[in-house]
Design an enzyme around this catalytic site. Structure first.
Site, PDB file in Angstrom:
ATOM      1  N   LYS A 613       4.491   9.065   4.326  1.00 28.15           N
ATOM      2  CA  LYS A 613       5.283   8.013   3.989  1.00 28.15           C
ATOM      3  C   LYS A 613       5.097   6.763   4.975  1.00 28.15           C
ATOM      4  CE  LYS A 613       7.527   8.515   1.223  1.00 28.15           C
ATOM      5  NZ  LYS A 613       7.240   8.494  -0.163  1.00 28.15           N
ATOM      6  N   GLY A 615       2.125   4.633   3.787  1.00 22.81           N
ATOM      7  CA  GLY A 615       1.132   3.798   3.431  1.00 22.81           C
ATOM      8  C   GLY A 615      -0.107   4.419   3.109  1.00 22.81           C
TER       9      GLY A 615
END
Length: 883
Positions: A613, A615
């Site tokens: 979470k 990128g």
């Protein structure tokens, strides 16, 4: 008449020349036949070497009247609850021989240690963590570095030793300029140096003796003329090893040299200053000093660092029925094998030679050797048996499992026809091929044909140094470390042993072979058929070794069949059950026994490790747009990520892992990679990754850990996690230790990956900082083209892709996507870029406070690495300081 003579004379000369040439040719042919006969005929045997005799025959009693045994003085154990079981070793340099010998013994014994250069003024390392001692024992390679410490450091170290019950081991090595006699500074102890000694003996009254058995006097000179002996009238000193001067020293002055008992090792019982010590008057080049050193470590640590007395040995005889004519066993050799086995059983309970056979070569020797084959089969029930390959082929050369299994069935059929018992569940591959590096076809065929449960290899993790060899379990088969004993297929004559017969005897009598058994609770030895014919060096070696061990140690030698032996091994070392895969191309020996159909080019050049979470999926997507970059194939079982290094997939081996990557068209310019965001916070991944991919680049992406935690919570809600659906975010992150297990599990997955500095430090333990790229996830979201430029430079990718032209912001998605013709875009799936409500203020404040120290440590780490702090980190630290 004259004319006739002129005609006949040249003809007679020609015949004479031909006769001479014929004689020369005949001589050359005869010499050739003679050379062939000499080279192929068995050598005339010299008398076989006799193994070591009983201990009672090794010399007379020691000099002077025997001292009555002294009751052992009470030993003050270290404060076991207040010290770590770690040895602090002060060395002269990183390359000093004695320092390396000390470390080698500690490593072989699997004792934890830390080395420091012997400190100068004020350079003493930190000894405590608050009220906890870091070290259980201190060793000085050079005793004088301890004695001559500055007053502050000496007081600090001595006070630590007294308070925590920590002992000291010191070595005094005489130099050319050393004083012949001197008092040790600050101690009631005198040193007399640069002596030649002989006739050594263990003092039975020495309290530290554990493995060492007190012996009768052993005659003969000690190596070198640089020995130091100790003299004291103080009751704190107890001799451990005693020698006498050489005759050449008798004329030297000084009363000490006329004494019969000269201690080369003394034990300081701590009666002088409260610190127990063991002092050596030489290094560890003398074998008995190594034995006493191991006992000294055990004694001074209150047996926290102590080797058990039980030793299990298994002697494998490989290549039964294999071998060229003239090197194989005959009837008399088999009889000698049986006789020695019976003798060894009186010394080692259940001792049995373990014979590995290749049936194809049965009856391929001389007539006498074929009779030896039959003799082995006649007494087959007297031995243990295990299968080699039928034709002694290396398994990694078989790429088809069924063909490999057919070879095994031929050997099994041979065993059935000749009544060879093969129910041990043990096998060894020729040249250890296919065991490590793993050849999965071998393991599968072994299990299907033989039901194999145990094998052994000398190749894991590497052949040298031998002290690093370990075991592991793969595909349900236990792999034991295998040891060499100095006997190979070509070492068959005592007087032709490489380096001379003394080299073999030195290995047995205190050398490498002796130390192998001393320092390893379980030893599986590799020998060969030819070592039991000819001069029968196998019999000589192991009978001598066992007798020598019983003379000088209290070890309890015994033998177990392979399966219970392997079970015992992994009971002792459960941490070795899981293997540590390494790159086969980094070790020439490994590459030689690895299938030529496999290539290390299929291993990735870089990893995107997470955390989740932040990128990482976007970076994976953007990189896949580059023509020189290729991602791993998606996994159908673990959310497309391979997740090899951090879960059960790791035990499937590197063949399974490499199947997720294509063979690159150009290994130097193509970049393979994988993304598994669960790698970042795993405790095992950095070590495993560095072992297999030591040169790989590592990319991690960091965002505000509070935002990452909230994003993970929303991710779980979107996937229907009942805990996330039934508890608010604040309830999850603030749950107490008494909360339900599933709630605490979700809490951990929200919070623990955000301990960024902790996880990065773990990665930096195994990878140099130059191979680690820490990306700003917030910057990636706002300006991905600039972030991708940083990544391309870090990886050294060519050609350079201009992501400003490649990416386009999608207003509907609210994210950057691949720009296509006609104004269209190709974006990540609908689960990416998901919108959800803002985090509540109560949770934000809680997490700001919760992550404050972690963020501060991250800032310090980035500063040490010379990397700028991301904007989100600077903002968080500013808010924390204001709060």
């Amino acid at each position: 008449m004259l004319q006739l003579w002129k005609v006949v004379r040249p003809a007679r000369q020609l015949e004479l020349h031909r006769l001479i040439l014929l004689l020369i040719g005949f001589s050359l042919v005869s010499m050739g036949f003679l050379a062939y006969y000499v080279s192929t005929s068995p050598k005339a045997k010299e008398p076989l070497p006799l193994p070591l005799g009983d201990c009672s025959s090794s010399g007379a009693a020691g000099p002077g009247p025997a001292r009555p045994p002294v009751p052992p003085r009470p030993q003050r154990p270290p404060e076991t609850t207040r010290t770590e079981p770690v040895v602090l070793v002060f060395v002269e340099s990183a390359y000093s021989q004695l320092g390396q010998e000390i470390v080698a013994i500690l490593e072989s014994s699997r004792f934890r240690y830390s080395t420091e250069l012997a400190p100068g003024r004020g350079d003493m390392p930190t000894l405590t963590d608050h009220t906890h001692g870091r070290y259980v024992l201190v060793i000085y390679e050079n005793l004088l570095k301890y004695v001559n410490l500055d007053a502050w450091s000496r007081e600090l170290l001595d006070r630590y030793c007294v308070e925590y019950g920590v002992g000291i081991i010191g070595f005094f090595r005489a130099r050319e300029h050393s004083l012949l006699s001197a008092q040790l500074k600050g101690f009631p102890l005198f040193l007399h140096s640069n002596l030649g000694l002989r006739d050594y003996q263990v003092n039975p009254s020495a309290p530290l003796l554990h493995l060492t058995r007190p012996s009768r006097l052993e005659p003969g000179p000690l190596p070198g003329d640089d020995w130091t002996i100790f003299q004291s009238n103080h009751s704190t000193y107890e001799p451990v090893l005693i020698a006498s001067h050489r005759p050449a020293e008798l004329s030297m002055p000084g009363p000490v040299l006329r004494r019969a008992r000269l201690p080369t090792v003394v034990q300081d019982l701590g009666l002088h200053d409260g610190i127990q010590r063991v002092l050596f008057g030489h290094g560890l080049s003398f074998w008995l000093h190594k034995l006493v050193f191991v006992d000294a470590v055990a004694y001074l640590t209150g047996k926290r660092l102590c080797l058990d007395l039980d030793r299990y040995i298994l002697v494998d005889i490989d290549d039964i029925f294999v071998g060229k004519e003239g090197t194989r066993m005959k009837v008399a050799d088999v009889e000698a094998l049986l006789t020695t086995q019976n003798k060894l059983r009186t010394l080692v309970p259940n001792f049995t030679f373990n014979l590995g056979f290749s049936g194809k070569f049965y009856h391929t020797g001389t007539e006498e050797e074929d009779a030896g084959d039959d003799m082995l089969l006649k007494h087959r029930r007297e031995f243990w048996w295990f299968p080699h390959m039928w034709s002694h082929m290396q398994p990694h050369l078989f790429h088809n499992r069924s063909v490999l299994a057919d070879q095994m069935r031929l050997n099994k059929q041979f065993a059935l026809e000749h009544g060879i018992p093969t129910d041990l569940g043990y096998a060894v591959a020729p040249h250890h091929s296919g065991v490590y590096p793993i050849h999965s076809q071998l393991y599968e065929a072994w299990k299907s044909v033989w039901g194999i449960q145990v094998t052994s290899t000398e190749e894991y993790p590497h052949l040298r140094p031998a002290r690093y060899r370990r075991g592991f379990i793969h595909n349900g088969i236990m792999v034991l470390p295998r040891q060499t004993c100095g006997l190979f297929t070509h070492t068959i004559f005592y007087n032709e042993y490489p380096g001379g017969s003394r080299e073999l005897d030195r290995s047995i009598r205190g050398g490498e072979l002796f130390l192998t058994v001393l320092l390893n609770p379980i030893s599986v030895f590799m020998t060969h058929l030819s070592n039991y014919g000819n001069d029968r060096l196998g019999l000589y070696t192991f009978e001598s070794l066992v007798r020598f061990l019983q003379c000088w140690t209290r070890l309890r030698l015994q033998t177990l069949p392979p399966v219970p032996l392997a079970q015992k091994y992994f009971e002792l070392f459960p941490q070795e059950r899981s293997p540590l895969w390494q790159n086969p191309c980094d070790d020439k020996r490994h590459k030689d026994i690895w299938s030529k159909e496999k290539t290390c080019d299929r291993l990735p050049k870089f990893l995107i490790v997470g955390p989740q979470k932040t990128g990482t999926t976007a970076i994976h997507f953007f990189l896949s747009l580059h023509p020189a970059v290729t991602s791993s194939f998606p996994s159908p079982s673990t959310f497309e990520e391979i997740q090899f290094f951090n879960g059960p997939n790791y035990h499937k081996g590197i063949d399974w892992y490499m199947d997720f990557f294509p063979v690159p068209s150009n290994a130097s310019t193509d970049f393979l990679f994988e993304k598994s965001a669960t790698y970042f916070d795993s405790e095992v991944v950095p070590r495993r990754g560095a072992a297999l991919l030591p040169r790989a680049k590592i990319i991690t992406v960091l965002i505000n850990p509070a935002d990452r935690a909230y994003s993970w919570y929303q991710h779980q809600r979107a996937h229907g996690d009942p805990i996330a659906l039934n508890y608010t975010f604040y309830q999850v992150i603030s749950a107490s230790s008494q909360a339900p297990l599933l709630l605490r599990s979700l809490q951990n997955r929200c919070l623990v990956p955000g301990y960024y500095s902790t996880h990065l430090q773990r990665w930096l333990t195994y990878y140099p900082s130059g191979q680690l790229l820490i990306m700003d996830g917030q910057e990636l979201r706002v300006n991905p083209a600039a972030s991708m430029e940083i990544i391309q430079k870090f990886l050294g990718i060519t050609p350079f892709l201009n992501y400003t032209r490649t990416l386009r912001f999608d207003e509907d998605k609210g994210f950057w996507c691949q720009g296509l013709e006609g104004g269209k875009t190709r974006c990540l799936g609908r689960s990416k870029g998901r919108r959800y409500p803002d985090m509540d203020m109560e949770s934000r404040l809680f997490l700001t406070d919760f992550f404050r120290n972690h963020n501060l440590e991250l800032s310090k780490l980035l500063s040490r690495l010379g990397q700028p702090a991301p904007l989100w980190l600077r903002e968080e630290l500013q808010h924390s300081s204001v709060g």
